[in-house]
Design a protein around this motif. Structure first.
Motif, short mmCIF file in Angstrom:
data_model
loop_
_atom_site.label_atom_id
_atom_site.label_comp_id
_atom_site.label_asym_id
_atom_site.label_seq_id
_atom_site.Cartn_x
_atom_site.Cartn_y
_atom_site.Cartn_z
N TRP A 598 0.83 -1.22 0.00
CA TRP A 598 0.00 0.00 0.00
C TRP A 598 0.86 1.26 0.00
CZ3 TRP A 598 -5.16 -0.15 -0.78
CH2 TRP A 598 -5.86 1.05 -0.68
N ASN A 600 3.40 1.61 -1.66
CA ASN A 600 4.03 1.66 -2.99
C ASN A 600 5.54 1.51 -2.90
OD1 ASN A 600 3.86 1.69 -5.75
ND2 ASN A 600 3.51 3.88 -5.96
N SER A 601 5.97 0.66 -1.98
CA SER A 601 7.41 0.45 -1.79
C SER A 601 7.86 -0.92 -2.28
CB SER A 601 7.77 0.61 -0.32
OG SER A 601 7.04 -0.29 0.49
N TRP A 646 4.45 0.93 -13.15
CA TRP A 646 3.53 0.47 -12.10
C TRP A 646 3.48 1.47 -10.95
CZ3 TRP A 646 -0.48 -2.08 -10.70
CH2 TRP A 646 -0.74 -2.26 -9.35
N GLU A 647 4.63 1.96 -10.51
CA GLU A 647 4.67 2.89 -9.38
C GLU A 647 3.83 4.13 -9.68
OE1 GLU A 647 8.75 3.68 -8.69
OE2 GLU A 647 9.11 1.85 -7.53
N PHE A 650 0.00 3.15 -9.68
CA PHE A 650 -0.56 2.92 -8.35
C PHE A 650 -0.57 4.20 -7.52
CE2 PHE A 650 -0.40 0.85 -4.03
CZ PHE A 650 -1.70 0.37 -4.09
N ASP A 651 0.42 5.06 -7.74
CA ASP A 651 0.45 6.33 -7.02
C ASP A 651 -0.76 7.19 -7.38
OD1 ASP A 651 1.89 8.16 -5.24
OD2 ASP A 651 2.10 9.39 -7.02
#
Length: 967
Positions: A598, A600-601, A646-647, A650-651
């Protein structure tokens, strides 16, 4: 009769003394019955009905409100607590307990722990062990003594459904074998569920009861009435009743049909000794890794090691299973360390950069284990060199051919530790392995070869074989490499075709050296087909001998080949269970939890054929399996999807669905489903690891309310530090008793850090005043405490880590947190590099496009003619990638210009400028030394800070203001 009923209705309830005596006699008798069996008792194995439990509960609550002694009826309190533990949802035990028990106070918790220990001593009760029990030292007793709490029943039914084919394949359905199978092969289990599965005899008995099977005689590991209650509740859980019905049907069909049928493979039996010095005989596990070559483009091939699943090793002994789950490992020739449990995961392929040593195992664990070390030494080895041959398959991979024989019409890669002179002709071409220590050449074998080319192959140690082609026919098998390796299911009948290109009299076919038949060979060019009965799970071998005629007798040098059949149970698709399809999904770390995902790491990449698109759906579930959130993440994406893509996707999703954060805080698990049309779909599951000390939140009347949960069971209270958004570097101590009941943080909010011995949790809460206007959306943090020296630089760095790593709750909390971090970061450089540098930095940040502002920073590093600054400006992208590589590069640059020789100072400078949240790897004493050292070499700090500012404010000028502030 009517008068008798009226008398019963008005009769007094049984007093607590009689209930206590009744339970004491029951548990004493149960203990005597199990004497000598080693099976423990559980408090949930009482003899009470639901109505009787309610009567006792009412009497206990009445006694609590009168203030009378509680310890007299300790046994009733133990049963009462176990009943509440049975209905535990996985979130908060004490909250439920206190809501159902008016008058219960905090100090009573420690009495409950003493009563359970008394139960254990008197009746040989079960003792909870392991990390979970150590963290939750009191609630571990009632929850464990509930045997199978309802929040685990969903997981239990799901695990049973997934393993139904393996269960059906067992020779005998005894409770120990069933329990061991479930414990060994259940993946993606929570820590608490893994602990439950370790009770193999107990779980096996529950499974047999669910399947309506009657186990062998002997001691009962669970009281029959208690078992009936658990089985009934499992059948009532939503969705699990269908799973249980399908599981029963599968096992019944296999027992009556083919499940125990023909074709069992003969496996070597070996004796191993575990860490506890107990010996155990088991089937020899197959753990030999495969070397794969994967095409990278431009004539280059990457070298990968594919490691078999170590589930067969984990099945040897519980100690080995625990060792594999808790120990990290490294591939020979690899540069990274694989996380604990990697050998039991679903993605066990690793790239290597150095060719492995033949004399060393291909896999090494960080810690030593005698049994596993012997397995690795004998079975986990590279095949003998110095030459290796890999056949290129249609899937773009090259797999090893251990016989060093080539066939016409095929392509190969020849690998050797020695450099060979190969002629420049049509069958040899240049080839490069992205792996040091070996040389490679690509070989394309035509349908016909001249004598000269055959000689050239022999010079490399390669043989050319006459061809008898064997291939799978009928329904497609699950895997076929063209070199004799195939994969089938236990429910399928393997079928093969055989075709020869030279005269053959007959074929002799043997299965596992047990079954042998002779088949007349048809005319040249005509195939013959063979069909096998379904085989049991494991490895089997079909040996095919082509008997050739020379004049009138059979040739003694008849050609013999083999086909290896890897037989496995079907793996049913269940939502939330990963299944490999046409997609290759890489996740780092592979066992990331819900909080890591969640935030985003995690590094997520999705590979697949081009011209295909995917959609990603995220769902969140509660501890009982109920779905509480489900939404598609952005628009469709074209394959392949990089980590960066993807980052960003999702961000954006997190920003657009801020309200989903409340569902996330409530969720115990999440599932990311990647859908790719005809390519199928892939599911990733993320569980939440609950800490015994944790913050929980809820929104009420537009404000965030915060409450501290402390389930450690320790007598001492937790400690809470608070950093307000107005003074982010100044800590305050909060009264824990108020936090345990809940508070609403005053606007604008702040950072709360709860610590209790080795447990801690940090959260940032953002709130607004009722009359908030637009001007109050942001914050204006005051760092006077840092500027005047009240807060030291090392302490400020630790505070910055807290602000960066804490969970976020509330409206625009991330925007406010970024404002604080930006100012905090700048204040650190004010203290480390001086006021002149800080002023120049501020002017650049305010107007980054003006050259004079950039030049002012440039000159303040080492002067106007500094080549050092020029190199940093030119090669600043190095700091945008791998941080280890960036640290090494910067250390070489600093040394080349004679600025400093301490690599640790260079690494500290890079991490502080680019990834300050990773400074937690540095100890407090070492951090203080580095800060002191930086004062004598400020140019080392300034240089990397200069490059980071250019990356953020010039190279990323097309980003939004909020993105820029993430420096």
């Amino acid at each position: 009769m009517k008068r008798k009923i009226q008398e019963d209705k008005h009769s007094k309830p049984m007093p607590l003394e009689r209930w206590q005596n009744r339970l004491d006699k029951h548990f004493a008798a149960l203990m005597m019955k199990r004497e000598g069996s080693g099976l423990p008792l559980f408090a949930f194995e009482h003899c009470l009905t639901v109505e009787e439990i309610e009567q006792i509960s009412e009497l206990l609550r009445e006694r609590l409100t009168t203030g009378k002694r509680l310890g007299i009826y300790w046994l009733l309190w133990v049963v009462y607590a176990a009943e509440i533990g049975y209905h535990y949802t996985g979130d908060e035990y004490w909250q439920s307990f206190e809501e159902q028990t008016p008058g219960w106070e905090f100090h009573h918790r420690y009495l409950l722990g003493d009563w359970f220990r008394k139960f254990q001593k008197r009746y040989h009760g079960f003792v909870p062990t392991g990390p979970w029990a150590e963290h939750f030292s009191i609630i571990a007793w009632p929850i464990t003594h509930a045997i199978l709490p309802k929040y685990l029943q969903y997981q239990f039914a799901s695990a049973l459904y997934q393993q139904r084919y393996r269960l059906a394949g067992l020779k005998t359905l005894d409770s120990l074998s069933v329990g061991r199978l479930l414990a060994t092969h259940t993946d993606h289990a929570t820590t608490r569920f893994e602990i439950f599965l370790q009770q193999e005899e107990l779980t096996g008995r529950i499974v047999l009861a669910l399947l309506d099977q009657f186990p062998e005689g002997g001691h009962e590991p669970i009281y029959p009435k208690t078992l009936d209650r658990i089985v009934t509740d499992l059948d009532d859980v939503r969705r699990t009743s269908r799973w249980l019905r399908d599981t029963r049907q599968t096992i019944t069909d296999r027992i009556k049909g083919i499940g125990q049928g023909a074709g069992r493979s003969v496996k070597a039996v070996r004796t191993f000794t575990g860490g506890d010095r107990h010996s155990y005989k088991v089937d020899h596990p197959d753990i030999r890794p495969n070397i794969l070559l994967r095409y990278s483009g431009s004539g280059k091939w990457a070298v990968a090691i594919e490691v078999p699943n170590f589930a067969s090793v984990a099945a040897l002994h519980p100690d080995l299973r625990a060792f594999l789950k808790r120990t990290r490992c490294r591939l020979s020739g690899g540069s990274d360390t694989k996380p604990a449990g990697w050998t039991l995961s679903g993605n066990r392929i690793g790239i290597i950069k150095f060719w492995p040593d033949e004399d060393e195992p291909l896999l090494r664990f960080e810690k030593s284990n005698d049994a596993i070390n012997r397995l690795l030494q004998t079975d986990c080895r590279l095949s003998s060199g110095p030459n290796w041959l890999f056949r290129i398959s249609t899937d773009g991979r090259a797999r090893e051919c251990r016989g060093l024989n080539v066939h016409t019409g095929a392509a190969y890669i020849f690998v050797s530790t020695q450099e060979h002179d190969t002629p420049d002709n049509s069958i040899f071409s240049a080839c490069t392995l992205e792996c040091d220590g070996v040389y490679a050449v690509r070989i394309a074998i035509p349908e016909s070869l001249t004598g000269e080319k055959i000689k050239q192959l022999k010079n490399l140690g390669l043989g050319l074989t006459k061809r008898i082609r064997v291939w799978p026919v009928g329904l497609p098998c699950r895997g076929w490499d063209g070199e004799g390796q195939s994969e089938w299911l236990t429910t399928e009948c393997p079928q093969f075709g055989i075709l020869h290109d030279h005269p053959v009299q007959s074929y002799l076919v043997r299965l596992d050296e047990e079954i042998q038949i002779s088949i007349d060979a048809p005319d040249l060019g005509k195939p013959v087909f063979i069909k096998l009965d379904p085989l049991s799970a494991g490895k089997h071998r079909v040996t095919i001998t082509a008997q050739r005629l020379t004049s009138t007798k059979l040739d003694e040098e008849s050609l013999t080949g083999y086909v290896d059949l890897n037989i496995r149970e079907p793996e049913p698709w269940i939502p939330g269970v990963p299944a490999h399809t046409g997609l290759i999904v890489n996740l780092e770390p592979y066992d990331a939890d819900l909080d890591e995902f969640w935030s985003n790491s995690v590094a997520l990449s999705i590979n697949g054929p081009e011209n295909h698109s995917i959609s990603c759906v995220l769902s969140l579930g509660s501890s009982n399996g109920e779905r509480i959130f489900c939404e598609q993440i952005g628009q469709t994406l074209d394959l392949p999807v990089s980590t960066t893509t993807w980052e960003k996707q999702f961000d954006r999703f997190l920003k657009e669905h801020e309200e989903a954060g409340w569902d996330y805080l409530e969720a115990s698990s999440g599932t990311l489903t990647i859908k790719a049309g005809e390519l199928g779909q892939y599911c990733l599951r993320f569980d939440r690891i609950v800490s015994p000390v944790r913050w929980i939140t809820r929104r009420r009347h537009g404000q965030v309310q915060l409450r501290l949960v402390d389930d450690t069971g320790l007598v001492t209270n937790a400690m809470c530090k608070y950093f307000s958004m107005d003074h982010p570097a100044k800590s305050e101590l909060h009264e824990v008793t108020k936090l345990l009941t809940g508070v609403s943080p005053a606007p604008p909010g702040g950072l709360y850090i709860a610590t209790h011995e080795n447990h801690n949790d940090a959260i940032i809460v953002s709130n607004f005043a009722d009359d908030t206007g637009l001007q109050a959306l942001g914050v204006n943090p005051d760092f006077t405490d840092m500027e005047n020296g009240s807060v030291s630089v090392p302490k400020a760095i630790r505070i910055m880590e807290y602000w960066m790593n804490a969970r976020l709750v509330g409206s625009i909390v991330e925007y406010r947190r970024n404002q604080i971090l930006k100012r905090l970061h700048s204040t650190l450089y004010l203290k480390l590099c001086g006021e002149n540098w800080a002023n120049a930095e501020l002017m650049f940040i305010n107007k980054p496009t003006e050259n004079k502002n950039k030049d002012r920073l440039y000159y303040k590093i080492l002067g106007k003619s500094s080549g050092f600054s020029s190199v940093l400006e030119r090669d600043r992208e190095i700091f945008n990638g791998d941080i280890i590589r960036a640290c090494n590069w910067y250390a070489n640059l600093v040394s080349r210009y004679g600025l400093h020789t301490d690599n640790k100072l260079c690494e500290f400078s890079v991490r502080l400028a680019c990834v300050p949240h990773t400074l937690s790897k540095i100890s407090n004493s070492e951090l203080s030394e580095l800060v002191q050292s930086s004062h004598s070499s400020p140019s080392v700090l300034k240089g990397v800070r200069y490059a980071a500012l250019l990356l953020t404010y010039i190279d990323s000028c097309d980003l939004t203001r909020g993105d820029r502030e993430r420096i």
